[in-house]
Design a protein around this motif. Structure first.
Motif, short mmCIF file in Angstrom:
data_model
loop_
_atom_site.label_atom_id
_atom_site.label_comp_id
_atom_site.label_asym_id
_atom_site.label_seq_id
_atom_site.Cartn_x
_atom_site.Cartn_y
_atom_site.Cartn_z
N LEU A 1 48.33 26.57 24.72
CA LEU A 1 47.26 26.55 25.62
C LEU A 1 46.48 28.24 26.06
CD1 LEU A 1 48.95 25.12 28.38
CD2 LEU A 1 47.04 23.51 26.66
N LEU A 2 46.94 28.96 25.47
CA LEU A 2 46.50 30.54 25.66
C LEU A 2 45.53 30.58 24.21
CD1 LEU A 2 49.34 33.22 26.70
CD2 LEU A 2 46.37 32.08 28.09
N TYR A 3 46.12 29.74 22.99
CA TYR A 3 44.81 30.08 21.72
C TYR A 3 43.47 29.16 21.38
CZ TYR A 3 44.69 29.23 16.64
OH TYR A 3 44.01 29.17 15.32
N GLY A 4 44.18 27.78 22.58
CA GLY A 4 42.65 27.46 23.21
C GLY A 4 41.28 28.32 23.48
N ILE A 5 41.60 29.03 24.13
CA ILE A 5 41.12 29.73 25.37
C ILE A 5 40.16 31.12 24.29
CG2 ILE A 5 41.00 28.61 27.24
CD1 ILE A 5 42.80 31.38 27.86
N THR A 6 41.61 30.94 23.32
CA THR A 6 41.56 32.64 22.52
C THR A 6 40.23 32.90 21.34
OG1 THR A 6 43.42 33.60 23.36
CG2 THR A 6 42.34 34.49 21.47
N ASP A 7 39.87 33.86 21.50
CA ASP A 7 38.66 33.47 20.28
C ASP A 7 39.30 34.29 18.50
OD1 ASP A 7 36.12 32.83 21.56
OD2 ASP A 7 36.77 34.94 22.82
N LYS A 8 40.29 35.54 19.08
CA LYS A 8 41.36 36.43 18.16
C LYS A 8 42.89 36.14 18.41
CE LYS A 8 39.53 36.11 14.06
NZ LYS A 8 39.50 35.38 13.11
N TRP A 9 43.56 35.87 17.56
CA TRP A 9 45.33 35.91 18.41
C TRP A 9 45.72 36.69 17.40
CZ3 TRP A 9 47.31 32.70 22.06
CH2 TRP A 9 48.43 33.48 22.27
N GLU B 1 56.30 26.84 13.43
CA GLU B 1 57.29 27.30 15.01
C GLU B 1 56.58 26.49 16.49
OE1 GLU B 1 60.25 30.16 15.37
OE2 GLU B 1 59.79 29.85 12.95
N ASP B 2 54.93 27.63 16.37
CA ASP B 2 54.49 27.04 17.75
C ASP B 2 53.50 26.08 17.64
OD1 ASP B 2 56.64 29.23 18.67
OD2 ASP B 2 54.87 30.76 18.24
N GLY B 3 52.75 25.83 16.59
CA GLY B 3 52.23 24.93 16.24
C GLY B 3 50.57 25.28 16.46
N LEU B 4 50.21 27.06 15.83
CA LEU B 4 49.49 27.67 16.34
C LEU B 4 48.27 26.98 15.29
CD1 LEU B 4 49.39 30.88 17.79
CD2 LEU B 4 49.36 28.52 18.96
N GLY B 5 47.20 26.63 14.77
CA GLY B 5 46.17 26.67 13.97
C GLY B 5 45.72 28.01 13.30
N LYS C 1 56.69 28.19 24.49
CA LYS C 1 55.57 28.24 22.93
C LYS C 1 54.05 26.69 23.92
CE LYS C 1 59.11 27.19 19.46
NZ LYS C 1 59.61 25.90 19.16
N LEU C 2 54.65 25.87 24.91
CA LEU C 2 52.99 25.20 25.50
C LEU C 2 52.17 26.10 25.98
CD1 LEU C 2 51.75 22.59 26.17
CD2 LEU C 2 53.47 23.03 28.78
N GLU C 3 52.80 27.30 26.44
CA GLU C 3 51.59 28.13 26.71
C GLU C 3 50.68 28.90 26.19
OE1 GLU C 3 53.09 31.09 30.06
OE2 GLU C 3 52.67 32.72 28.31
N LYS C 4 51.65 29.08 24.92
CA LYS C 4 50.96 29.84 24.19
C LYS C 4 50.02 29.21 22.97
CE LYS C 4 52.37 32.47 19.91
NZ LYS C 4 53.16 33.03 18.70
N ALA D 1 51.16 39.80 29.59
CA ALA D 1 49.96 40.63 29.28
C ALA D 1 48.46 39.14 29.39
CB ALA D 1 49.80 41.07 29.15
N HIS D 2 48.26 38.30 28.33
CA HIS D 2 47.10 36.86 27.81
C HIS D 2 47.38 36.16 28.54
CE1 HIS D 2 44.12 36.63 25.07
NE2 HIS D 2 44.88 34.94 25.51
N PHE D 3 48.14 35.85 29.28
CA PHE D 3 48.01 35.19 30.38
C PHE D 3 47.11 34.92 31.62
CE2 PHE D 3 50.00 32.57 34.40
CZ PHE D 3 49.53 31.51 33.85
#
Length: 389
Positions: free
Chosen positions: A133-141, A155-159, A128-131, A95-97
Motif C-alpha cells: 500500500l505504501l509503495y503505491g503512494i511513494t515516488d521512489k522506493w 517476496e513482497d510483490g513490489l513492482g 507485506k500488505l502495508e508495504k 517511519a514511512h507508514f
C-alpha cells in the motif's frame, strides 16, 4: 530556490545506529546553497541532532504514542504543509507508514523511502500488505542492496518501476587514522579504556537491540575466552538491551572482558586498535558499521543473516559463518590466530569499499533521484534558480 528536504526517522539517539549516522553524513555532504535539511524524529530526539543543528539545519520531534498513532499522521501533514517541504524522505517502513501517508495528504511533491533492512518483513503478512500500500503512494522506493531489491519484488510483490538500489557510503578520511596509528597511540587508547597492553580486541559497533543479536555473540565469546584468554571485547553503541546484556556477561563470568562503551564519537580510533570486527545481526541490509570497519582495514567476521548484501566473500575479504556460537567462535579464532591472512583479507575489503562505497557517490545518487522526480512533477530542471513550470 533552496529545496526543503525532511528526513524522517524514529529517533536520532546516540545508540550507535548506522541509519542515524547516515542521515547526519548525508546532510553534511549536501550543498547548503541548494538544500535545506530538516530531520524529523517520530519517537525520540537524541544527541545526534546536535550535528544537524551544528550545520544550521532544523529538527522536530513528535513523540509517537504506543500502538498505531493515527493522530500522528495528521500532525505530520500539518508540519509538512506549514514548512512547505518539496521532498519527504523516510527511513525504513515504520517511519514511512506515518510520513508517507502524511506527505501524500500534505501534497508534498516528492515522497521517497530508503529501506535499510527488512526487519523480518517476510514473517508478518500485515507488514507485506502495508508495504504494498505504501509503495503505491511513494515516488521512489530505495533499497541499499540488489538482494533487498530482489526480495522486495519476489517476496513482497513490489513492482520494479519505482525500486532503485542506492548502496550506502562512508567518508573514508575518517577511517584512515587507524591504519597509520603507531604503537604508542594504540597503547595510549588501550590504557584509557583499561585494556591490557597486549590484549587482542574484538569490536562490535551496533545499537544494543534484540535484532543485533549481542546475546549470540556473548555465548560465542564464552567459547573463545576459554581458548584465547587475552581477548577483550568492545561493545560500541547503546540501547534497550544494555541491562540484560550486562547480566548475561556476568552469568558467563565475562564481565571483566566485555566493555560497554555506549555511543562513541571516536569510532575510527576504536577500530584502529581492534583486531577484528564482528557482526551477527538477525537481519541486515548493508550496514554502515561494516563499511566503516572495512574502510579502516579491520578484518571482518560476519554471520550470513548480517551479510545479505554479499559484501564479504568468505576467506577472500573476510570470514562469513552461520549464526551459531561454535561457527562464529571458529571464525573469530581464525582471524585472531592468523594475523597475516587476516591483514590480507582486510586489505582486499578496504580496497573494495573505497572503490565502490563512497559517501560522495551515495549522496550524488540521492540528489539525482530528487532532481529527476522534481522534474517529473513539473519543476524546472534549473531548480536552483527558483523557476518552476
Amino acid at each position: 530556490m533552496i529545496l526543503k528536504i525532511a528526513h524522517i526517522t524514529l529517533t536520532m539517539r546516540d545508540g550507535g545506529g548506522g541509519l542515524e549516522s547516515l542521515i547526519v553524513n548525508m546532510a553534511r555532504s549536501m550543498d547548503p546553497e541548494l538544500y535545506s535539511v530538516t530531520v524529523g524524529c517520530l519517537d525520540h530526539g537524541g544527541s545526534l541532532l546536535n550535528h544537524i543543528h551544528g550545520m544550521n539545519y532544523d529538527s522536530f520531534v513528535t513523540g509517537r504514542r504506543p500502538g498505531i498513532d493515527w493522530k500522528l499522521i495528521f500532525k505530520l501533514a500539518r508540519i509538512f504543509t506549514k514548512r512547505k517541504f518539496q521532498i519527504v524522505h523516510s527511513h525504513n517502513q515504520t517511519a514511512h507508514f506515518y510520513a508517507g501517508i502524511a506527505a501524500k495528504l500534505a501534497r508534498v511533491p516528492v515522497i521517497v523511502i530508503t529501506e535499510h533492512s527488512r526487519h523480518n518483513t517476510e514473517l508478518l503478512w500485515r507488514r507485506k500488505l502495508e508495504k504494498r500500500l505504501l509503495y503505491g503512494i511513494t515516488d521512489k522506493w530505495v533499497v541499499v542492496s540488489k538482494e533487498l531489491a530482489e526480495q522486495s519484488m519476489q517476496e513482497d510483490g513490489l513492482g520494479k518501476s519505482k525500486l532503485q538500489v542506492i548502496r550506502n557510503g562512508v567518508e573514508f578520511t575518517h577511517y584512515n587514522n587507524g591504519q597509520h596509528m603507531d604503537v604508542q597511540q594504540r597503547e595510549q587508547i588501550k590504557k584509557q579504556l583499561d585494556l591490557p597492553e597486549n590484549s587482542q580486541i574484538i569490536i562490535m559497533v551496533a545499537r544494543l537491540h534484540p535484532i543485533k543479536n549481542h546475546t549470540l555473540f556473548l555465548d560465542t565469546f564464552a567459547i573463545i575466552n576459554d581458548k584465547l584468554p587475552d581477548v577483550h571485547v568492545l561493545f560500541v553503541g547503546d540501547g534497550e538491551c544494555r541491562g540484560a546484556l550486562i547480566q548475561q556477561s556476568k552469568k558467563l563470568n565475562l564481565e571483566n572482558k566485555i566493555h560497554f562503551l555506549g555511543f562513541q564519537e571516536n569510532v575510527a580510533e576504536l577500530l584502529g586498535i581492534s583486531d577484528v570486527f564482528v557482526l551477527c545481526s538477525k537481519t541486515e541490509g548493508l550496514p554502515v558499521s561494516l563499511l566503516e570497519a572495512c574502510a579502516a582495514q579491520v578484518p571482518v567476521v560476519i554471520t550470513r543473516p548480517s551479510n545479505k548484501a554479499g559484501l564479504i566473500k568468505n576467506k577472500l575479504n573476510g570470514i562469513e559463518v552461520s549464526d551459531n556460537p561454535d561457527d562464529l567462535a571458529d571464525g573469530l579464532a581464525t582471524i585472531l590466530t592468523n594475523p597475516e591472512d587476516a591483514a590480507e583479507m582486510a586489505l582486499k575489503s578496504s580496497k573494495q569499499v573505497k572503490k565502490e562505497f563512497s559517501l560522495a557517490r551515495m549522496t550524488r545518487e540521492y540528489e539525482n533521484v530528487y532532481m529527476d522526480l522534481l522534474t517529473e512533477k513539473g519543476f524546472s530542471a534549473n531548480i536552483s534558480s527558483g523557476e518552476s513550470a
